[in-house]
Design an enzyme around this catalytic site. Structure first.
Site, mmCIF file in Angstrom:
data_model
loop_
_atom_site.group_PDB
_atom_site.id
_atom_site.type_symbol
_atom_site.label_atom_id
_atom_site.label_comp_id
_atom_site.label_asym_id
_atom_site.label_seq_id
_atom_site.Cartn_x
_atom_site.Cartn_y
_atom_site.Cartn_z
ATOM 1 N N CYS A 30 0.807 -1.224 0.000
ATOM 2 C CA CYS A 30 0.000 0.000 0.000
ATOM 3 C C CYS A 30 0.840 1.274 0.000
ATOM 4 O O CYS A 30 0.288 2.372 -0.082
ATOM 5 C CB CYS A 30 -0.936 -0.001 1.203
ATOM 6 S SG CYS A 30 -1.762 -1.580 1.464
ATOM 7 N N HIS B 121 -2.948 8.498 5.340
ATOM 8 C CA HIS B 121 -3.217 7.173 4.775
ATOM 9 C C HIS B 121 -4.683 6.820 4.987
ATOM 10 O O HIS B 121 -5.352 6.333 4.086
ATOM 11 C CB HIS B 121 -2.298 6.148 5.420
ATOM 12 C CG HIS B 121 -2.281 4.820 4.734
ATOM 13 N ND1 HIS B 121 -1.957 4.673 3.400
ATOM 14 C CD2 HIS B 121 -2.542 3.565 5.192
ATOM 15 C CE1 HIS B 121 -2.018 3.394 3.064
ATOM 16 N NE2 HIS B 121 -2.370 2.696 4.133
ATOM 17 N N GLU C 2 -1.983 6.443 13.068
ATOM 18 C CA GLU C 2 -1.772 7.735 12.412
ATOM 19 C C GLU C 2 -1.940 8.905 13.364
ATOM 20 O O GLU C 2 -1.211 9.906 13.271
ATOM 21 C CB GLU C 2 -2.724 7.881 11.224
ATOM 22 C CG GLU C 2 -2.238 7.195 9.976
ATOM 23 C CD GLU C 2 -2.844 7.798 8.732
ATOM 24 O OE1 GLU C 2 -2.350 8.850 8.282
ATOM 25 O OE2 GLU C 2 -3.808 7.220 8.231
ATOM 26 N N LYS D 275 -9.217 8.218 0.905
ATOM 27 C CA LYS D 275 -9.837 6.886 0.843
ATOM 28 C C LYS D 275 -11.310 6.925 1.208
ATOM 29 O O LYS D 275 -12.048 5.983 0.897
ATOM 30 C CB LYS D 275 -9.074 5.913 1.739
ATOM 31 C CG LYS D 275 -7.664 5.598 1.237
ATOM 32 C CD LYS D 275 -6.975 4.575 2.110
ATOM 33 C CE LYS D 275 -5.569 4.267 1.614
ATOM 34 N NZ LYS D 275 -4.646 5.411 1.748
ATOM 35 N N HIS E 272 -9.470 1.964 -0.661
ATOM 36 C CA HIS E 272 -8.033 1.690 -0.620
ATOM 37 C C HIS E 272 -7.618 1.073 -1.939
ATOM 38 O O HIS E 272 -7.936 -0.088 -2.223
ATOM 39 C CB HIS E 272 -7.718 0.745 0.533
ATOM 40 C CG HIS E 272 -6.276 0.718 0.908
ATOM 41 N ND1 HIS E 272 -5.263 1.034 0.019
ATOM 42 C CD2 HIS E 272 -5.646 0.415 2.081
ATOM 43 C CE1 HIS E 272 -4.100 0.926 0.620
ATOM 44 N NE2 HIS E 272 -4.301 0.548 1.880
ATOM 45 N N PHE F 6 1.193 -3.232 4.594
ATOM 46 C CA PHE F 6 1.541 -4.575 5.052
ATOM 47 C C PHE F 6 3.047 -4.754 4.867
ATOM 48 O O PHE F 6 3.640 -4.248 3.917
ATOM 49 C CB PHE F 6 0.825 -5.636 4.208
ATOM 50 C CG PHE F 6 -0.587 -5.930 4.626
ATOM 51 C CD1 PHE F 6 -1.265 -5.125 5.512
ATOM 52 C CD2 PHE F 6 -1.253 -7.039 4.123
ATOM 53 C CE1 PHE F 6 -2.572 -5.405 5.894
ATOM 54 C CE2 PHE F 6 -2.563 -7.331 4.479
ATOM 55 C CZ PHE F 6 -3.219 -6.513 5.372
#
Length: 744
Positions: A142, A274, A285, A306, A311, A370
């Site tokens: 990501c 994010h 975050e 998002k 995503h 990830f």
């Protein structure tokens, strides 16, 4: 004095919130999201069905002719790439100076359902647009889209390209959807980042930014949209899927990006977060905001795109970078839509529900992934032309080698295998007899991660590095792989076929190609700049190139490069091709100053690297070996002269004749016999053997075939260390690489 300013002159995007930049921005300002229930009935098996889908009509209306026959991933990428080139007004460019760096998380199935090489989408875009410069496929899950923008900046600063398309792409795939559902990470409605963190929505799309130097952009009359002032990479070294709850890795990426840009937190006007909408991410975050900005955290507006598009995985960083550039251009912070009025925490400003006009000169765009990869981009309002320094030249050396292949585990065994002429084509490495990682981690790892960790440990030990924990926080890692874990991908796909509501979630966490690099970081405690390269068999030499750039830019003094791939069991061996093998090879790269400062003993110095699209002649790749030191030119003269030189090739068809034509006095050999074709690991093994030849004067004997010309290494003992070794790599149909190693 700062480095050469790099600016964005073109934007391209297609996602659930718009088919081009203008429509995308209009919908962001209007708070008009694109999240909706998935119409495909195959998704009816899942309770959570909201996603950010691109309408088919948006694609077909922008593609004609043969473009309409491409797979969906390539179609999305091509649309966004063409938009960026068109907006930049770029025409009549030097194709050899135009590169592409693409971020991608998922492998794309072909019409038969088989996975294409990760780099295939990038190759399609490059071929359709006629791009002959550097190509890099970065797959940090990501974080890949933002990572690509940072690497593109470096490619221009090093002088390898004048223009680079940087972006990301990923489609909506059923298997990935099932994996996130299995992790219970999906929201049953439109996601609401930062306010109602009950899960994410997946999305699809592509976005590109066209980067070029400010001086060249102004010279051709282009309009700079933003400056790519800096970027920062880091590793959590914490967990395969969960972010570090302390926010340490995310905060490190922001701080490195601001330092790269020569700015402070006081300069930041807006943060593009994010913002996935999952509890773990949103909590992390908020921690990053407080750690980085301190008392000012509540005064820095932050929002999540998002909430509009879902995503988009490998495209996410690029989508959000496009939004960040538009926010700078228009002086408006786009909102986080779907925000609850009574949401906590109240001390941070998430720009709830309505766009906010405000002065913005500096944007930080953050992405987390990830595998523990983090990236931060710093984008600023374009400034007038100014004096600048050239990208610094800092000599880099290889100081540690760690092979874990069929013929040998460890450098001592590899040297013995070379001298004995041992071949172990297709054999897997032996990892028994010692502990490479804590058992609690080792028993849950797939074979690819085990091989990579073993190779990394061996290389680290061979280098003699003994760094305190604090310094490990700045050690970089570049992981190279052609296809990632066949074991985890196969196991996950089988579980989806049996029951999509009961996926093998442990396998799913290892399907992302950067997972193995993350496992290495977690095991060794490395938290420096980290990325993953997936350009097939050329991945290792490109990874080495990235490591050298990290060192030259001062982002790291030590970088661990590790390459790993494994054979797919049960597949037929194509006639005439080398036997497929499994293995990993790592090497430690240091700045020469750092090595000297600790009295290290290097194997070889890295004189230059070159990567060109496949199809160029070998001679051209040698001529374009990139390096700033005068010794490089002399080295090429020696390579073309009468002094002994060694070439470590790929063993591919026609290679021997090409080497003979380009370097008639060089001796040729290959690593294929020591392990078989291990994709990226074979490229890394060639580099390790090249370093051994330079220091110890040994190389594998390789007689060649009767059809090939002479000039091969016939005895493993070369009589003396070679002055230089040229290491070749090739990803057929994509990239050809060359690395020149020299004696200390």
């Amino acid at each position: 004095m700062a480095l050469r300013p790099i600016v964005v002159t073109g934007l391209g995007i297609i996602c659930a919130a718009g088919r081009d930049p203008a429509e995308f921005w209009q919908r962001l300002l209007a708070g008009q999201g694109g999240l909706a229930p998935v119409e495909d009935e195959a998704y009816a098996v899942f309770e959570a069905r909201y996603a950010g889908q691109v309408p088919d009509a948006w694609i077909t209306s922008q593609l004609t002719g043969s473009d309409a026959d491409l797979d969906r991933t390539a179609q999305l990428a091509l649309i966004a790439a063409r938009q960026a080139v068109e907006q930049a007004g770029l025409s009549g460019f030097d194709q050899d100076r135009f590169g592409i760096i693409l971020g991608k998380c998922q492998a794309t199935p072909d019409a038969a359902g088989l996975y294409q090489p990760m780099h295939r989408t990038q190759d399609v875009v490059a071929e359709r647009l006629g791009l002959g410069g550097p190509r890099i496929l970065v797959s940090t899950a990501c974080a890949a889209g933002g990572n690509a923008v940072g690497l593109a900046k470096d490619k221009i600063l090093t002088g390898e390209a004048d223009v680079v398309l940087a972006g990301g792409v990923d489609p909506l795939l059923f298997g990935t959807y099932a994996g996130f559902a299995g992790l219970q990470a999906l929201s049953t409605g439109p996601c609401r980042p930062y306010s109602h963190s009950d899960g994410l929505n997946l999305g699809e799309g592509a976005a590109f930014l066209l980067l070029e130097p400010l001086d060249l952009a102004l010279a051709r009359g282009a309009t700079p949209l933003a400056e790519v002032a800096g970027y920062g990479l880091s590793a959590d070294a914490y967990h395969a899927t969960a972010p570090d709850p302390t926010g340490r890795g995310g905060a490190s990426a922001v701080r490195r990006a601001l330092a790269d840009a020569g700015l402070t937190t006081a300069d930041v006007g807006y943060v593009s977060g994010h913002g996935t909408g999952t509890p773990a991410n949103d909590a992390m975050e908020t921690k990053v905001m407080r750690v980085v900005f301190g008392e000012r955290a509540g005064q820095v507006p932050t929002s999540s795109i998002k909430s509009y598009v879902g995503h988009t995985l490998g495209a996410a960083g690029a989508v959000e970078a496009v939004a960040s550039v538009l926010a700078l251009r228009h002086g408006v912070a786009p909102p986080t839509i779907g925000f609850d009025d009574d949401a906590e925490p109240r001390d941070l400003d998430f720009v709830p529900n309505k766009a906010r006009p405000m002065p913005i000169d500096t944007v930080v765009s953050n992405n987390y992934a990830f595998g523990g990869n983090n990236v931060s981009l710093v984008l600023t309002t374009p400034q007038p032309p100014r004096e600048y320094e050239e990208f610094p030249h800092r000599e880099a050396v290889i100081t540690g080698l760690g092979p874990a292949v069929g013929a040998a585990t460890g450098i001592a065994e590899l040297s013995a295998a070379v001298l004995a002429g041992r071949e172990a084509t297709g054999e897997a490495p032996t990892l028994e007899g010692r502990t490479f990682a804590p058992r609690s981690l080792w028993r849950h790892m797939n074979q690819l991660s085990r091989m990579a960790i073993a190779a990394s440990r061996l290389a680290w030990e061979d280098s003699g590095l003994k760094l305190p924990r604090k310094e490990l926080d700045d050690v970089g890692l570049v992981f190279a792989t052609g296809a990632g874990s066949a074991e985890s991908t196969g196991g996950f796909d089988e579980s989806i076929a049996l029951n999509p509501n009961k996926p093998a979630v442990l396998s799913f966490s290892n399907v992302v190609l950067n997972a193995t690099g993350g496992a290495v970081c977690q095991t060794l405690g490395l938290r420096g700049p980290t990325t993953t390269i997936c350009n097939g068999a050329a991945s290792a030499s490109i990874a080495l190139d990235c490591a050298v750039e990290m060192i030259r830019a001062g982002k790291a003094e030590v970088v661990l490069v590790v390459a790993a791939d494994e054979a797919v069991h049960g597949t037929a061996q194509p006639p005439g091709e080398p036997v497929k093998g499994s293995g990993a090879v790592a090497f430690v790269v240091e700045s020469a100053d750092h090595c000297a400062g600790r009295d290290g003993t290097p194997y070889a110095k890295i004189l230059g690297t070159s990567h060109l699209p496949d199809g160029h002649e070998l001679t051209r790749g040698i001529d374009r070996l990139h390096g700033a030191e005068p010794a490089l030119t002399r080295g090429l003269e020696r390579l073309r002269g009468t002094e002994p030189a060694l070439v470590l090739g790929t063993g591919g068809a026609g290679e021997a004749a090409a080497v003979r034509a380009a370097l008639p006095h060089a001796a040729l050999t290959t690593s294929i016999g020591l392990a078989g074709d291990c994709q990226a690991a074979s490229g890394a093994l060639n580099l390790a053997l090249g370093a051994l030849a330079v220091r110890d004067g040994i190389a594998p004997a390789h007689a060649g075939t009767p059809e090939e010309q002479g000039g091969f290494v016939t005895e493993p003992e070369l009589g003396a260390p070679v002055a230089q070794a040229l290491v070749l790599s090739e990803s057929p149909g994509s990239v050809r690489g060359a690395v020149l190693l020299g004696a200390i």
